[in-house]
Design a protein around this motif. Structure first.
Motif, PDB file in Angstrom:
ATOM      1  N   UNK A 181       0.772  -1.144   0.086  1.00  0.00           N
ATOM      2  CA  UNK A 181      -0.162  -0.071   0.022  1.00  0.00           C
ATOM      3  C   UNK A 181       0.767   1.424   0.025  1.00  0.00           C
ATOM      4  N   UNK A 182       0.749   2.136  -0.967  1.00  0.00           N
ATOM      5  CA  UNK A 182       1.423   3.316  -0.932  1.00  0.00           C
ATOM      6  C   UNK A 182       0.914   4.489  -0.451  1.00  0.00           C
ATOM      7  N   UNK A 183      -0.442   4.486  -0.097  1.00  0.00           N
ATOM      8  CA  UNK A 183      -0.943   5.723   0.710  1.00  0.00           C
ATOM      9  C   UNK A 183      -2.357   5.247   1.199  1.00  0.00           C
ATOM     10  N   UNK A 184      -2.491   6.075   2.130  1.00  0.00           N
ATOM     11  CA  UNK A 184      -3.780   5.843   2.971  1.00  0.00           C
ATOM     12  C   UNK A 184      -4.488   7.337   2.696  1.00  0.00           C
ATOM     13  N   UNK A 185      -5.632   7.274   2.452  1.00  0.00           N
ATOM     14  CA  UNK A 185      -6.632   8.507   2.268  1.00  0.00           C
ATOM     15  C   UNK A 185      -7.735   8.548   3.312  1.00  0.00           C
ATOM     16  N   UNK A 186      -7.662   9.318   4.275  1.00  0.00           N
ATOM     17  CA  UNK A 186      -8.793   9.638   5.281  1.00  0.00           C
ATOM     18  C   UNK A 186      -9.177  10.666   5.486  1.00  0.00           C
ATOM     19  N   UNK A 215      -1.191   8.242  11.290  1.00  0.00           N
ATOM     20  CA  UNK A 215      -0.042   9.360  10.528  1.00  0.00           C
ATOM     21  C   UNK A 215       1.382   8.746  10.776  1.00  0.00           C
ATOM     22  N   UNK A 216       1.529   8.909  12.208  1.00  0.00           N
ATOM     23  CA  UNK A 216       3.073   8.556  12.388  1.00  0.00           C
ATOM     24  C   UNK A 216       3.469   7.182  12.087  1.00  0.00           C
ATOM     25  N   UNK A 217       2.619   6.137  12.469  1.00  0.00           N
ATOM     26  CA  UNK A 217       2.790   4.630  12.018  1.00  0.00           C
ATOM     27  C   UNK A 217       3.447   4.782  10.386  1.00  0.00           C
ATOM     28  N   UNK A 218       2.433   5.369   9.640  1.00  0.00           N
ATOM     29  CA  UNK A 218       2.605   5.129   8.122  1.00  0.00           C
ATOM     30  C   UNK A 218       4.075   6.010   7.844  1.00  0.00           C
ATOM     31  N   UNK A 219       4.363   6.974   8.421  1.00  0.00           N
ATOM     32  CA  UNK A 219       5.316   7.819   8.314  1.00  0.00           C
ATOM     33  C   UNK A 219       6.651   7.009   8.498  1.00  0.00           C
ATOM     34  N   UNK A 222       6.865   3.885   8.161  1.00  0.00           N
ATOM     35  CA  UNK A 222       7.075   3.024   7.049  1.00  0.00           C
ATOM     36  C   UNK A 222       7.286   3.379   5.751  1.00  0.00           C
ATOM     37  N   UNK A 223       7.228   4.912   5.659  1.00  0.00           N
ATOM     38  CA  UNK A 223       7.530   5.475   4.203  1.00  0.00           C
ATOM     39  C   UNK A 223       6.192   5.601   3.517  1.00  0.00           C
ATOM     40  N   UNK A 283       5.044  12.920   5.679  1.00  0.00           N
ATOM     41  CA  UNK A 283       4.390  12.036   4.756  1.00  0.00           C
ATOM     42  C   UNK A 283       3.146  12.391   4.518  1.00  0.00           C
ATOM     43  N   UNK A 284       2.500  13.682   4.947  1.00  0.00           N
ATOM     44  CA  UNK A 284       1.211  14.173   4.635  1.00  0.00           C
ATOM     45  C   UNK A 284       1.377  14.657   3.120  1.00  0.00           C
ATOM     46  N   UNK A 285       0.294  14.459   2.522  1.00  0.00           N
ATOM     47  CA  UNK A 285       0.510  15.063   0.779  1.00  0.00           C
ATOM     48  C   UNK A 285      -1.156  15.747   0.840  1.00  0.00           C
ATOM     49  N   UNK A 286      -1.036  17.164   0.540  1.00  0.00           N
ATOM     50  CA  UNK A 286      -2.052  17.763   0.610  1.00  0.00           C
ATOM     51  C   UNK A 286      -3.093  17.888  -0.729  1.00  0.00           C
ATOM     52  N   UNK A 287      -4.202  17.776  -0.979  1.00  0.00           N
ATOM     53  CA  UNK A 287      -4.957  17.760  -1.973  1.00  0.00           C
ATOM     54  C   UNK A 287      -6.142  18.798  -1.888  1.00  0.00           C
TER      55      UNK A 287
END
Length: 292
Positions: A184-189, A202-206, A208-209, A254-258
């Protein structure tokens, strides 16, 4: 004739799968008509926003064939096809639209295959850069198994129709379940200054890249309101929405803004807002908003 100077986008870049994208991206949902149904009131204006986004250096655009439906994908294709090599377009499947503007779930294998092929057709591509598997419903995540739906997307990925996989509107348990099946390359919530339920995720995913892409970064249909947010904004001579975007940008790399908009002027305002410099004191004051 000199080329106008375009300052770098705030936040730098992030490695999303095998692509490097700008952390400041653009969400296309608001290009559709009211309540994300039908065409935009200003067709040419919608095309202009997309072209402006790419012209300003944005390389990450988020969309879905359910927006409109099919409206935003067709606008993206009209405005930007043939796509620049650097452009990364993320879409999502798992829901359709009904005549009343609702978002009924559609996660059977045949539903998902149909949606992936519709996205391919409307965007005019042979493979989708990223497909997010949308779970839950309009009220938020639900504790259902993601396995069957995600495995369908994995099969489509193996067929060469999808490059990368993500998940959306999910619980932390569903993220773990999906990651046990395929990368999984991203989570969108949903996540913003006032809705901090995913802080640990957020921190856990960061670590793990893995990218975290918050939807409704400014509150969505109920814009953020907070005395602390207003105080910090007033102190900085900025708008509360600018401060909210800047907080997200600084919250984690690791937060990407959209953030979405149908206005080129507002697009530029969002970029400027996300680049606002927040002090440690500002961050500490803001940190209390969603934890109250």
């Amino acid at each position: 004739m000199e080329t106008p100077f375009t300052p770098p986008l705030p936040g730098g870049t992030w490695r999303l799968g095998d692509s490097t994208v700008t952390r400041f991206g653009y969400g296309a949902m608001q290009l559709a008509g009211p309540w994300v149904m039908g065409p935009p009131a200003d067709h040419d204006g919608a095309l202009a926003v997309l072209r402006e986004a790419v012209g300003l250096g944005i390389t990450h655009i988020d969309t879905s064939d359910a927006y409109g439906p099919r409206v935003t994908n067709q606008l993206i294709r009209e405005a930007l096809h043939p796509y620049p090599e650097s452009l990364f377009i993320a879409t999502k499947v798992g829901a359709t639209r009904d005549a009343q503007g609702g978002w009924p779930t559609a996660r059977r294998p045949e539903d998902l295959r149909k949606q992936v092929h519709e996205n391919l057709d409307s965007l005019g591509v042979e493979a989708l850069d990223l497909v997010n598997m949308r779970m839950g419903d309009a009220q938020g995540p639900r504790p259902d198994s993601i396995a069957e739906a995600f495995e369908t997307l994995v099969a489509l990925q193996q067929e060469g129709l999808i490059r990368h996989l993500g998940v959306s509107n999910v619980t932390a348990e569903q993220v773990a379940e999906a990651r046990g099946i395929a990368p999984v390359v991203c989570v969108q919530n949903m996540y913003n200054l006032a809705h901090r339920h995913d802080d640990d995720l957020v921190d856990h995913l960061a670590a793990d890249g893995i990218a975290y892409v918050p939807f409704f970064p400014l509150g969505g249909f109920t814009p953020l309101q907070s005395e602390a947010l207003s105080r910090v904004a007033s102190r900085l001579g900025a708008t509360p929405m600018s401060v909210a975007l800047a907080w997200l940008m600084r919250r984690s790399p690791n937060i990407l803004l959209i953030p979405g908009t149908s206005s080129t002027a507002h697009l530029r305002e969002n970029i400027a807002g996300a680049g606002l410099a927040l002090s440690d004191e500002d961050m500490a004051e803001l940190d209390g908003v969603g934890r109250a």
